[in-house]
Design a protein around this motif. Structure first.
Motif, PDB file in Angstrom:
ATOM      1  N   LYS A 172       0.835  -1.207   0.000  1.00  0.00           N
ATOM      2  CA  LYS A 172       0.000   0.000   0.000  1.00  0.00           C
ATOM      3  C   LYS A 172       0.869   1.256   0.000  1.00  0.00           C
ATOM      4  O   LYS A 172       0.587   2.227  -0.708  1.00  0.00           O
ATOM      5  N   ASN A 173       1.911   1.223   0.809  1.00  0.00           N
ATOM      6  CA  ASN A 173       2.809   2.377   0.829  1.00  0.00           C
ATOM      7  C   ASN A 173       3.433   2.581  -0.547  1.00  0.00           C
ATOM      8  O   ASN A 173       3.513   3.707  -1.049  1.00  0.00           O
ATOM      9  N   GLN A 174       3.838   1.467  -1.143  1.00  0.00           N
ATOM     10  CA  GLN A 174       4.475   1.570  -2.462  1.00  0.00           C
ATOM     11  C   GLN A 174       3.519   2.104  -3.513  1.00  0.00           C
ATOM     12  O   GLN A 174       3.903   2.877  -4.383  1.00  0.00           O
ATOM     13  N   LEU A 175       2.247   1.710  -3.387  1.00  0.00           N
ATOM     14  CA  LEU A 175       1.254   2.184  -4.349  1.00  0.00           C
ATOM     15  C   LEU A 175       1.219   3.713  -4.379  1.00  0.00           C
ATOM     16  O   LEU A 175       0.955   4.322  -5.418  1.00  0.00           O
ATOM     17  N   CYS A 176       1.499   4.309  -3.235  1.00  0.00           N
ATOM     18  CA  CYS A 176       1.419   5.774  -3.145  1.00  0.00           C
ATOM     19  C   CYS A 176       2.702   6.446  -3.610  1.00  0.00           C
ATOM     20  O   CYS A 176       2.851   7.659  -3.447  1.00  0.00           O
ATOM     21  N   THR A 177       3.642   5.678  -4.126  1.00  0.00           N
ATOM     22  CA  THR A 177       4.881   6.307  -4.566  1.00  0.00           C
ATOM     23  C   THR A 177       4.903   6.359  -6.100  1.00  0.00           C
ATOM     24  O   THR A 177       4.212   7.184  -6.676  1.00  0.00           O
ATOM     25  N   PHE A 178       5.657   5.463  -6.717  1.00  0.00           N
ATOM     26  CA  PHE A 178       5.822   5.571  -8.172  1.00  0.00           C
ATOM     27  C   PHE A 178       4.506   5.388  -8.923  1.00  0.00           C
ATOM     28  O   PHE A 178       4.234   6.082  -9.885  1.00  0.00           O
ATOM     29  N   GLU A 179       3.680   4.439  -8.441  1.00  0.00           N
ATOM     30  CA  GLU A 179       2.419   4.204  -9.145  1.00  0.00           C
ATOM     31  C   GLU A 179       1.540   5.435  -9.135  1.00  0.00           C
ATOM     32  O   GLU A 179       0.940   5.803 -10.139  1.00  0.00           O
ATOM     33  N   LEU A 180       1.476   6.066  -7.986  1.00  0.00           N
ATOM     34  CA  LEU A 180       0.640   7.261  -7.880  1.00  0.00           C
ATOM     35  C   LEU A 180       1.198   8.384  -8.759  1.00  0.00           C
ATOM     36  O   LEU A 180       0.471   9.041  -9.505  1.00  0.00           O
ATOM     37  N   LEU A 181       2.495   8.545  -8.694  1.00  0.00           N
ATOM     38  CA  LEU A 181       3.104   9.601  -9.510  1.00  0.00           C
ATOM     39  C   LEU A 181       2.895   9.312 -10.997  1.00  0.00           C
ATOM     40  O   LEU A 181       2.544  10.217 -11.764  1.00  0.00           O
ATOM     41  N   ASN A 182       3.079   8.058 -11.383  1.00  0.00           N
ATOM     42  CA  ASN A 182       2.896   7.735 -12.801  1.00  0.00           C
ATOM     43  C   ASN A 182       1.457   7.971 -13.242  1.00  0.00           C
ATOM     44  O   ASN A 182       1.202   8.422 -14.353  1.00  0.00           O
ATOM     45  N   HIS A 183       0.549   7.681 -12.348  1.00  0.00           N
ATOM     46  CA  HIS A 183      -0.855   7.894 -12.682  1.00  0.00           C
ATOM     47  C   HIS A 183      -1.137   9.372 -12.971  1.00  0.00           C
ATOM     48  O   HIS A 183      -1.898   9.703 -13.866  1.00  0.00           O
ATOM     49  N   TYR A 184      -0.519  10.246 -12.198  1.00  0.00           N
ATOM     50  CA  TYR A 184      -0.847  11.675 -12.312  1.00  0.00           C
ATOM     51  C   TYR A 184       0.197  12.488 -13.080  1.00  0.00           C
ATOM     52  O   TYR A 184       0.064  13.691 -13.213  1.00  0.00           O
ATOM     53  N   ARG A 185       1.232  11.818 -13.548  1.00  0.00           N
ATOM     54  CA  ARG A 185       2.338  12.561 -14.152  1.00  0.00           C
ATOM     55  C   ARG A 185       1.877  13.500 -15.269  1.00  0.00           C
ATOM     56  O   ARG A 185       2.346  14.621 -15.399  1.00  0.00           O
ATOM     57  N   ASP A 186       0.911  13.031 -16.052  1.00  0.00           N
ATOM     58  CA  ASP A 186       0.483  13.846 -17.188  1.00  0.00           C
ATOM     59  C   ASP A 186      -0.691  14.762 -16.869  1.00  0.00           C
ATOM     60  O   ASP A 186      -1.199  15.452 -17.745  1.00  0.00           O
ATOM     61  N   LEU A 187      -1.105  14.758 -15.618  1.00  0.00           N
ATOM     62  CA  LEU A 187      -2.181  15.680 -15.230  1.00  0.00           C
ATOM     63  C   LEU A 187      -1.516  16.994 -14.808  1.00  0.00           C
ATOM     64  O   LEU A 187      -0.966  17.099 -13.715  1.00  0.00           O
ATOM     65  N   ASP A 188      -1.544  17.953 -15.674  1.00  0.00           N
ATOM     66  CA  ASP A 188      -0.822  19.200 -15.407  1.00  0.00           C
ATOM     67  C   ASP A 188      -1.708  20.166 -14.617  1.00  0.00           C
ATOM     68  O   ASP A 188      -2.669  20.718 -15.139  1.00  0.00           O
ATOM     69  N   LEU A 189      -1.370  20.333 -13.353  1.00  0.00           N
ATOM     70  CA  LEU A 189      -2.140  21.244 -12.494  1.00  0.00           C
ATOM     71  C   LEU A 189      -1.359  22.523 -12.225  1.00  0.00           C
ATOM     72  O   LEU A 189      -1.660  23.273 -11.311  1.00  0.00           O
ATOM     73  N   VAL A 190      -0.305  22.721 -12.997  1.00  0.00           N
ATOM     74  CA  VAL A 190       0.624  23.808 -12.753  1.00  0.00           C
ATOM     75  C   VAL A 190       0.562  24.871 -13.853  1.00  0.00           C
ATOM     76  O   VAL A 190       0.535  26.071 -13.578  1.00  0.00           O
ATOM     77  N   SER A 191       0.506  24.404 -15.079  1.00  0.00           N
ATOM     78  CA  SER A 191       0.563  25.351 -16.194  1.00  0.00           C
ATOM     79  C   SER A 191      -0.813  25.937 -16.475  1.00  0.00           C
ATOM     80  O   SER A 191      -1.826  25.244 -16.355  1.00  0.00           O
ATOM     81  N   PRO A 192      -0.853  27.195 -16.874  1.00  0.00           N
ATOM     82  CA  PRO A 192      -2.123  27.780 -17.306  1.00  0.00           C
ATOM     83  C   PRO A 192      -2.627  27.047 -18.551  1.00  0.00           C
ATOM     84  O   PRO A 192      -1.846  26.487 -19.316  1.00  0.00           O
ATOM     85  N   ARG A 193      -3.933  27.056 -18.723  1.00  0.00           N
ATOM     86  CA  ARG A 193      -4.528  26.395 -19.885  1.00  0.00           C
ATOM     87  C   ARG A 193      -5.217  27.449 -20.750  1.00  0.00           C
ATOM     88  O   ARG A 193      -5.846  28.367 -20.217  1.00  0.00           O
ATOM     89  N   VAL A 194      -5.069  27.282 -22.026  1.00  0.00           N
ATOM     90  CA  VAL A 194      -5.710  28.230 -22.941  1.00  0.00           C
ATOM     91  C   VAL A 194      -6.649  27.448 -23.856  1.00  0.00           C
ATOM     92  O   VAL A 194      -6.243  26.479 -24.488  1.00  0.00           O
ATOM     93  N   ASP A 195      -7.888  27.848 -23.870  1.00  0.00           N
ATOM     94  CA  ASP A 195      -8.852  27.269 -24.808  1.00  0.00           C
ATOM     95  C   ASP A 195      -9.183  28.365 -25.818  1.00  0.00           C
ATOM     96  O   ASP A 195     -10.048  29.219 -25.575  1.00  0.00           O
TER      97      ASP A 195
END
Lengths: 426, 507
Positions: B75-98
């Motif tokens: 369970k601890n491991q799930l919250c490390t690389f797996e979690l990061l890999n899951h969210y790696r492409d979810l960009d919550l930092v950069s502004p978005r332009v539509d």
């Protein structure tokens, strides 16, 4: 109506006239003339509420007295708890609170041996000078020009003649002054071999916090020792973590023979001061412990509060906060100076001790007024009115710091206007 | 004990208040970090977390007495690389332009997250919530359950050190060392806290929602696993036993009830037994019920204990290899205590007369864990949809262990230790909680008919502050670092430089 139960005033104006009549007409007039006629009514955290209802963020802190803000709930709780058990105590006898507080203080500066208590900073300076004279059997005391160490008999003699001559308390034959940041001048005086001590604020507050030049303080300390004099650090405004370390001298690699602290030591709720001495200097306490006596000095309630003040300052969260506050103002003031470079020309800073330089002989008086009008209370330096003393407290949070800077920015055009009315000097 | 003669202020409470203040400073700086910096910090933290996953799993089991070290490690491991890999492409930092809709979105992190960590998943929750804060550019103050405070604080310190070493502001990840109910209640109500992430008992979650601060709280579960006649029953049984024995069933996503149809019941019992379950006789079922519920309340000593241990306590003779205990309630009904949530490897087996009765029962039973999770075993998609529509849960795990599946192992759901129970479960969030729940967006919207060409906008450059000094990164506790001696000459030089450039521009 300002009804306080014990007394009441119809208005702020009535209070001001009563204060001028019965208390101190000079001071009342001075602040009215300065455009900052503050009468502090309620106060909590880092905010003051004037009788007019105006709210001000306190950046004066009475020189660090309100380091933790006004009436910090935890300190109030400590004092209230103390009042259920102690009173001032009897200064003749050992006491649990005094012993515990002395130990706590000595542990913050391990090369020190004893903590000797007073009720205010001047008394602690008085103790320091007496101790140095005892230890050296010499009488002369050297301080810096524009230095400031208090208003009692010996302490006032070390300072600017504005405060001593009026009371015929200047003693030029025993008290010598040398320029700041000039170790050679100090050496010329020390050479005669008749100086008991050199006393200096680690960063001279009333002089507007000019920064000691690299190596200056260490050179002074070494010179003192070379010529058999004691080196006294006045830590009243630079102690208690205000420069980022518990005592300002620690940040300069010093080991003073004696140092004094006061103001914030009592948390702004109970007056207490301390003079810390090495074993050698403190021998008079062995020879005649009652050679110095102070009924209010080292009051047990003050010791209890002071003990807690030191504990609060040592918490990792407090240390971290000071670092954040210091760096925030370093960055923000650099930005302010860039935006208002026509009047704002310099920042002196160490930790949360800041002096802001303005380009006019009385620039800080105008800025103090402009800030006051914009809800910030910061005082100019009495002995260098170009410099505004800017003293954030150690527990200020990010929102309050940002608010201060926003208000500062807003106040600058008004400061510019006041300065042009005063007449620029160039 | 010798009572103190004076009243001493609550040091732990003051310290917790100061942690929140410190977190606000960290958040102020961290919210301006760019995506690379965020990913660098996240990468360092997951590595540090992964390295010590086993160590902290062991510490958690030792301190709490709940669960299984190997499973907690996972369970601890799930919250490390797996979690990061899951969210790696979810960009919550950069502004978005539509450009088409003429809308620009600027991310606005919450600020200070105050997060509760339960005794059941202490370290995994610390890992998980810290990672969510890092990925969303928030600072976090964790408050562990008092019975797991040591391992939780140690884990938080470990992650904090890794974050700081990778350039995070000091104070980004902090943990309350001495938690208590009054402390948590006061901090939850603090106006310096921007959002609460509440996991724990129902009372604590409700308190979070009552605090006056925005809160993400999740409710309890009571997962029904329906095994349809179309299921491969042996595979289903293996899933159930694996899931129910995982970490001694301490996750709220674990199956509580195995529901099948009468025609399938004998087959189900056999398959469960083969998979390692001990099927209880009627008498054993009664004993187990009496042991697990005493005076109407679930017996806390059974939480997170092994099947063998529980069997012994309940007076059931079970094989030492038994992985789970299966009490059998002949007919589905609402009143049997064994149909309630059980955070221990006890799975109640029951059988409906037909699919419709099964669905009715599942919908009723799941109300006790409304909004949470359920499982479906089988291949009949019509029934799957009918079941999922009727049962008031927000996730249905299909042909997989529910414990792990609902929490994002073994399915493609987001890895999470906060399973949003949605409106049905009195929660503001209905999905597996992720970093996106800790960021709001400032939306810049142009008039529909106003011309605005956003396609060539260099939003990154515009978002950058013109004269911003480098973000300070500070180590607070050492004497030398806590000595913010801003070099005056350097500062002056910087200012002069600034002035010169200004003059240059105006001349």
């Amino acid at each position: 109506m300002f009804n306080y139960g014990y007394f009441s005033f119809a208005s702020k104006d009535e209070l001001l006239s009563k204060a001028a009549e019965y208390w101190n007409p000079g001071k009342v007039k001075f602040w009215q003339d300065a455009g900052t006629p503050m009468v502090i009514d309620r106060r909590e955290g880092y905010r003051l509420h004037d009788m007019s209802g105006k709210t001000l963020i306190d950046l004066h802190l009475n020189g660090g007295t309100y380091n933790f803000g006004h009436r910090h709930p935890e300190l109030v709780e400590v004092l209230k708890s103390g009042l259920d058990y102690f009173d001032m105590g009897n200064h003749w006898f050992p006491s649990v609170a005094r012993a515990a507080f002395a130990e706590k203080l000595v542990k913050t500066a391990p090369h020190m041996k004893y903590a000797i208590f007073g009720a205010g900073g001047a008394e602690a300076v008085e103790l320091a000078i007496k101790t140095a004279r005892y230890a050296t059997k010499r009488k002369k005391i050297v301080s810096i020009i524009k230095g400031y160490h208090g208003h009692s008999g010996l302490s006032v003699a070390t300072g600017d003649e504005r405060f001593s001559k009026i009371f015929l308390a200047d003693r030029p034959e025993e008290f010598i002054q040398v320029p700041f940041n000039d170790p050679d001048a100090l050496e010329r005086v020390l050479k005669n071999g008749d100086v008991a001590a050199f006393i200096i604020e680690t960063i001279p507050a009333t002089y507007g916090f000019p920064m000691p030049e690299e190596g200056y303080l260490k050179a002074c300390q070494d010179l003192c020792h070379k010529y058999g004099a004691k080196f006294i650090s006045d830590e009243v405004q630079t102690g208690l973590m205000r420069t980022g370390v518990m005592w300002g001298w620690q940040g300069y690699g010093l080991k003073p023979d004696i140092f004094v602290c006061g103001k914030g030591l009592g948390g702004g709720i109970y007056p207490i001061s301390a003079c810390m001495v090495t074993e050698e200097c403190g021998q008079w306490q062995v020879e005649d412990g009652a050679a110095h006596i102070s009924t209010a000095g080292g009051s047990e309630l003050g010791c209890l509060v002071g003990h807690h003040v030191i504990e609060m300052l040592q918490r990792p969260e407090t240390v971290s906060n000071i670092d954040f506050v210091a760096r925030f103002f370093a960055q923000s003031m650099a930005e302010m100076m860039a935006r208002h470079s026509d009047i704002f020309c310099g920042v002196r800073q160490r930790g949360v001790v800041l002096g802001l330089e303005f380009d006019h002989p009385e620039g800080a008086v105008a800025v103090s007024r402009a800030l006051y009008e914009n809800g910030v209370w910061a005082i100019f330096s009495s002995l260098d009115k170009r410099v505004l003393q800017f003293k954030p407290g150690v527990l200020k949070d990010v929102d309050l710091c940002q608010e201060i800077i926003d208000r500062f920015d807003t106040a600058m055009p008004r400061a510019r206007q006041l300065l042009s009315e005063m007449g620029r000097t160039w | 004990m010798d009572m103190a003669r004076l009243n001493v202020p609550d040091r732990d409470l003051s310290s917790a208040r100061m942690k929140v203040v410190r977190a606000a400073w960290a958040a102020k700086y961290y919210r301006s970090f760019d995506r690379d910096a965020v990913l660098r910090i996240a990468g360092a933290v997951v590595k540090a977390g992964h390295d010590k996953a086993g160590h902290f799993a062991e510490a958690a089991v030792r301190e709490t007495g709940y669960g299984v070290v190997a499973h907690k490690t996972l369970k601890n491991q799930l919250c490390t690389f797996e979690l990061l890999n899951h969210y790696r492409d979810l960009d919550l930092v950069s502004p978005r332009v539509d450009a088409d809709r003429k809308i620009i979105e600027l991310p606005s992190p919450a600020g200070v997250v105050f997060a509760l960590a339960p005794v059941t998943n202490p370290v995994a929750t610390v890992y998980y919530k810290a990672m969510l804060a890092i990925l969303s550019r928030n600072a976090i103050v964790l408050s562990p359950h008092p019975l797991a405070k040591t391992c939780s604080a140690e884990a938080a310190r470990h992650l904090a050190a890794a974050a700081e070493a990778a350039g995070a502001p000091s104070g980004l990840i902090q943990c309350v060392e001495e938690p208590s109910v009054p402390l948590v209640e006061e901090i939850m109500a603090s106006d310096k806290v921007n959002v609460i992430m509440a996991t724990g008992g129902t009372a604590m979650v409700r308190a979070a929602y009552s605090s006056g601060n925005p809160a993400l709280g999740v409710g309890p579960g009571n997962a029904v696993a329906y095994v349809d006649p179309s299921a491969a029953v042996d595979a289903a049984a293996r899933c159930l036993v694996d899931s129910k024995s995982f970490d001694n069933s301490i996750l709220c996503t674990n199956e509580s009830i195995c529901l099948t149809q009468q025609q399938n019941r004998g087959n189900m019992e056999r398959a469960l037994r083969t998979a390692g379950a001990h099927i209880c006789s009627a008498d054993e079922t009664d004993r187990l019920r009496d042991y697990l519920w005493q005076d109407g309340a679930f017996n806390a000593e059974a939480i997170g204990k092994s099947a063998v241990w529980i069997a012994k306590q309940a007076g059931i003779r079970a094989n030492d290899a038994a992985k789970i205990l299966v009490p059998v309630v002949e007919h589905p009904g609402q009143d049997d205590l064994l149909f309630r949530e059980k955070l221990c490897p006890v799975l109640t087996l029951t059988a409906a007369t037909d699919f419709d009765q099964a669905v009715t029962f599942a919908a009723q039973a799941a109300k006790r864990g409304a909004g949470h999770s359920a499982a479906f075993h089988g291949t009949d998609q019509r029934r799957l949809i009918a079941y999922s529509s009727a049962v008031p849960v927000n996730r249905v795990v299909v042909n997989a262990p529910c414990s792990q599946g609902a929490a994002g192992f073994a399915t493609h759901l987001p890895p999470a230790f906060m399973i949003g129970t949605g409106f049905a479960g009195r929660s503001s969030v209905g999905e597996n909680v992720g970093p996106q729940h800790l960021v709001h967006w400032t939306r810049i919207a142009f008039g529909r008919d106003v011309p605005a060409d956003l396609s060539a906008l260099d939003i990154e450059a515009l978002a950058r502050k013109p004269a911003s000094a480098p973000v300070p990164v500070m180590a607070a506790t050492t004497a030398s670092a806590a000595e913010p001696d801003l070099n005056r000459d350097a500062l002056r030089a910087m200012i002069l430089e600034e002035l010169r450039s200004l003059k240059g521009a105006s001349e």
